[in-house]
Scaffold this active site. Structure first.
Site, PDB file in Angstrom:
ATOM      1  N   PRO A  34      58.266  40.813  51.503  1.00 25.15           N
ATOM      2  CA  PRO A  34      56.904  40.371  51.205  1.00 25.15           C
ATOM      3  C   PRO A  34      55.970  41.557  50.988  1.00 25.15           C
ATOM      4  O   PRO A  34      56.060  42.571  51.676  1.00 25.15           O
ATOM      5  CB  PRO A  34      56.513  39.602  52.466  1.00 25.15           C
ATOM      6  CG  PRO A  34      57.285  40.281  53.558  1.00 25.15           C
ATOM      7  CD  PRO A  34      58.597  40.697  52.928  1.00 25.15           C
ATOM      8  N   CYS A  63      34.943  47.914  27.546  1.00 22.51           N
ATOM      9  CA  CYS A  63      34.767  47.576  26.141  1.00 22.51           C
ATOM     10  C   CYS A  63      35.922  46.711  25.648  1.00 22.51           C
ATOM     11  O   CYS A  63      36.690  47.097  24.754  1.00 22.51           O
ATOM     12  CB  CYS A  63      34.650  48.865  25.322  1.00 22.51           C
ATOM     13  SG  CYS A  63      34.043  48.593  23.649  1.00 22.51           S
ATOM     14  N   GLU A  64      36.085  45.554  26.266  1.00 20.49           N
ATOM     15  CA  GLU A  64      37.110  44.579  25.907  1.00 20.49           C
ATOM     16  C   GLU A  64      36.562  43.181  26.180  1.00 20.49           C
ATOM     17  O   GLU A  64      36.027  42.927  27.264  1.00 20.49           O
ATOM     18  CB  GLU A  64      38.384  44.771  26.746  1.00 20.49           C
ATOM     19  CG  GLU A  64      39.105  46.085  26.553  1.00 20.49           C
ATOM     20  CD  GLU A  64      39.878  46.155  25.249  1.00 20.49           C
ATOM     21  OE1 GLU A  64      40.126  45.095  24.645  1.00 20.49           O
ATOM     22  OE2 GLU A  64      40.222  47.282  24.832  1.00 20.49           O
ATOM     23  N   GLY A  80      58.242  37.825  46.609  1.00 18.98           N
ATOM     24  CA  GLY A  80      57.590  36.924  45.667  1.00 18.98           C
ATOM     25  C   GLY A  80      56.875  35.762  46.306  1.00 18.98           C
ATOM     26  O   GLY A  80      56.460  34.828  45.609  1.00 18.98           O
ATOM     27  N   TYR A 114      48.403  44.472  43.938  1.00 23.51           N
ATOM     28  CA  TYR A 114      48.537  44.785  42.513  1.00 23.51           C
ATOM     29  C   TYR A 114      47.213  45.062  41.810  1.00 23.51           C
ATOM     30  O   TYR A 114      47.189  45.192  40.593  1.00 23.51           O
ATOM     31  CB  TYR A 114      49.310  43.678  41.776  1.00 23.51           C
ATOM     32  CG  TYR A 114      50.671  43.449  42.364  1.00 23.51           C
ATOM     33  CD1 TYR A 114      51.684  44.376  42.161  1.00 23.51           C
ATOM     34  CD2 TYR A 114      50.929  42.351  43.172  1.00 23.51           C
ATOM     35  CE1 TYR A 114      52.930  44.199  42.744  1.00 23.51           C
ATOM     36  CE2 TYR A 114      52.166  42.158  43.752  1.00 23.51           C
ATOM     37  CZ  TYR A 114      53.163  43.090  43.534  1.00 23.51           C
ATOM     38  OH  TYR A 114      54.393  42.923  44.111  1.00 23.51           O
ATOM     39  N   ARG A 166      52.658  41.002  48.529  1.00 22.27           N
ATOM     40  CA  ARG A 166      51.436  40.260  48.217  1.00 22.27           C
ATOM     41  C   ARG A 166      50.983  39.391  49.397  1.00 22.27           C
ATOM     42  O   ARG A 166      49.796  39.342  49.724  1.00 22.27           O
ATOM     43  CB  ARG A 166      51.712  39.370  47.000  1.00 22.27           C
ATOM     44  CG  ARG A 166      50.552  38.524  46.556  1.00 22.27           C
ATOM     45  CD  ARG A 166      51.027  37.358  45.678  1.00 22.27           C
ATOM     46  NE  ARG A 166      51.953  37.768  44.664  1.00 22.27           N
ATOM     47  CZ  ARG A 166      51.645  38.059  43.404  1.00 22.27           C
ATOM     48  NH1 ARG A 166      50.385  38.014  43.022  1.00 22.27           N
ATOM     49  NH2 ARG A 166      52.577  38.395  42.535  1.00 22.27           N
ATOM     50  N   ARG A 180      44.846  42.117  36.399  1.00 18.99           N
ATOM     51  CA  ARG A 180      45.703  40.928  36.452  1.00 18.99           C
ATOM     52  C   ARG A 180      45.180  39.743  35.634  1.00 18.99           C
ATOM     53  O   ARG A 180      45.970  39.046  35.003  1.00 18.99           O
ATOM     54  CB  ARG A 180      45.934  40.506  37.905  1.00 18.99           C
ATOM     55  CG  ARG A 180      46.733  41.548  38.697  1.00 18.99           C
ATOM     56  CD  ARG A 180      47.076  41.063  40.094  1.00 18.99           C
ATOM     57  NE  ARG A 180      48.061  39.998  40.051  1.00 18.99           N
ATOM     58  CZ  ARG A 180      47.795  38.730  40.256  1.00 18.99           C
ATOM     59  NH1 ARG A 180      46.555  38.329  40.536  1.00 18.99           N
ATOM     60  NH2 ARG A 180      48.748  37.820  40.189  1.00 18.99           N
TER      61      ARG A 180
END
Length: 486
Positions: A333, A407-408, A284, A437, A335, A376
């Site tokens: 670890p 389409c959002e 994290g 991610y 990220r 994300r």
């Protein structure tokens, strides 16, 4: 997206930049903390990575594309292996680094991790299959997950993984049963919910009580789990595991987590007579996505956590020689290694100024990717930065919102960023910090093929995950002639 109780016009970032994004003195400047070390501007301001310019990348491989600086990835892995682990030598004989494969994993990355001397954490049968395909040393693999199937457990034990992190009483019995069938002893760790809530988004905070992971410490479940594991001859209790969340920038939460894990470790030793050889503090560790983020370097992080662990064992277990062997520490670890090593390269399709009323306006810059390659921002309201990548510009900065092609209305890649006012269709936009991610959470929304992953080293790029094609998408559609319209 972000809301405000007085209405959208009052929300931070509406009609103006967020507080962390001041007007730039040079819209072409790169913030070094957001990019791999090799990224810079070359001829005519073109972005280059490891000596290769982005126009060459786009011309050969197309856009969008994830671009990984292999050397940067390896350097960050070595920094955790060496700089982070060094302070633990005098505390507990060192620290083991497990790369968290859930951040991003493919066979090339598994090979890099193995070659740099790290271990690997996987949390599904698919991630384990990648590790096996890469020939990753099984004793250096940890297998996570809150609902591992019998098949996944069997494959893990058959391969000989170094530890399985158990997450429920049902799973303890499940692992013990499979181990008995295979005639092996399964090495397990107990995931403990330590009651520490990291200062992060609620969907990526995992140390508090009201969530799906682990055995509760406060309710006594964690101690009962240890008793359940020790009751089985086919299980070997290797230690305790905790994970308090993601994108964490200080060690305060880890201090409380370590204190509670050490306390449980001592309780298991005193009451059950079992001295586990390992404690895992999880992962994290944060990275910089924008100028508002200030992550610790691995050496700083290691020094602070080593001091915490040493202090907690001294306080709880005493200092007399022979009282107890301080367990080895491990961390996970993901990220912090792969995230800054990667950027996503897009091509601009449209530029649209939009009048919002009340003297507010916004410029929407649409690119050829979006939430299918980076969900994300929509999922966590994650912030990103970006830069015009194919050239420098003398134009005035304009506040832009970079959006995708899906389409959002929530299909936002970069919520707010300063781009040159002459940004136009055909320009290239690079978004840093997309290694973690983004590909892992990618989708085929709107039947959009997923981008390739390119590794760049010494001025050359190679494909390590190929681009999906429309044929790939249609190959999964097994509609028969019986379904055809009459």
């Amino acid at each position: 997206m972000r809301s405000h109780e007085a209405g959208a016009l009052h929300a931070e970032g509406y009609g103006g930049p967020p507080l962390y994004l001041p007007f730039p003195t040079d819209v072409n400047a790169l913030l070094p903390q957001l990019w791999a070390d090799s990224v810079c501007r070359g001829d005519e301001g073109r972005l280059t990575v490891a000596g290769l310019d982005v126009e060459s990348i786009a011309r050969e491989f197309g856009t969008p594309a994830y671009v990984v600086d292999e050397g940067d990835f390896r350097a960050r892995a070595r920094s955790f292996r060496d700089d982070f682990a060094a302070p633990f030598e005098t505390v507990c004989g060192g620290a083991d680094i497990y790369y968290a494969g859930k951040a991003f994993l493919c066979t090339a990355v598994a090979n890099w991790v193995a070659q740099e001397g790290l271990s690997l954490d996987v949390c599904s049968g698919g991630e384990l299959a990648v590790a096996r395909r890469a020939g990753f040393p099984p004793e250096r693999i940890g297998f996570h997950g809150n609902n591992k199937s019998l098949s996944e457990i069997r494959h893990a034990l058959d391969y000989g993984v170094g530890r399985i992190v158990v997450d429920s009483f049902i799973e303890i019995e499940r692992v013990a049963s499979v181990a008995a069938d295979l005639g092996v002893v399964a090495p397990v760790m107990i995931r403990v919910t330590v009651g520490v809530e990291a200062h992060t988004h609620e969907f990526i905070a995992t140390g508090h009580e009201d969530q799906k992971f682990g055995f509760s410490l406060s309710g006594g479940q964690a101690l009962d789990a240890a008793k359940a594991v020790l009751a089985h001859d086919t299980l070997d209790l290797r230690g305790l595991h905790s994970h308090i969340g993601s994108q964490i920038f200080d060690t305060g939460g880890f201090e409380m987590s370590a204190r509670r894990l050490v306390g449980l470790h001592a309780q298991i030793a005193n009451e059950l007579g079992h001295h586990s050889p390992e404690i895992d503090l999880g992962g994290g560790f944060g990275m910089a996505y924008t100028s508002q983020h200030t992550p610790l370097q691995p050496g700083e992080l290691g020094e602070q956590l080593a001091n915490i662990v040493g202090r907690e064992f001294k306080a709880i277990l005493g200092t007399r020689d022979g009282d107890v062997v301080v367990p080895r520490v491990s961390i996970e670890p993901g990220r912090a290694i792969v995230g800054p090593s990667t950027f996503t390269l897009y091509e601009v399709g449209t530029v649209k100024p939009v009048e919002l009323g009340d003297h507010h306006s916004r410029v929407y810059v649409s690119v050829d990717g979006g939430m299918s390659d980076n969900v994300r921002p929509a999922l966590y309201e994650a912030d990103y930065s970006c830069t015009l990548a194919n050239r420098s510009s003398d134009a005035e900065p304009m506040l832009a919102r970079v959006v995708g092609k899906h389409c959002e209305s929530g299909d936002i890649v970069v919520q707010d960023e300063w781009l040159p006012a002459d940004t136009q269709p055909g320009d290239l936009i690079a978004v840093p910090g997309t290694g973690a991610y983004c590909r892992a959470l990618s989708s085929q929304y709107n039947h959009t093929p997923r981008p390739p992953v390119l590794a760049v080293r010494d001025g050359k790029a190679r494909v390590i995950v190929r681009r999906e094609t429309i044929d790939d998408l249609l190959a999964l559609d097994v509609g028969s002639s019986d379904d055809a319209a009459l």
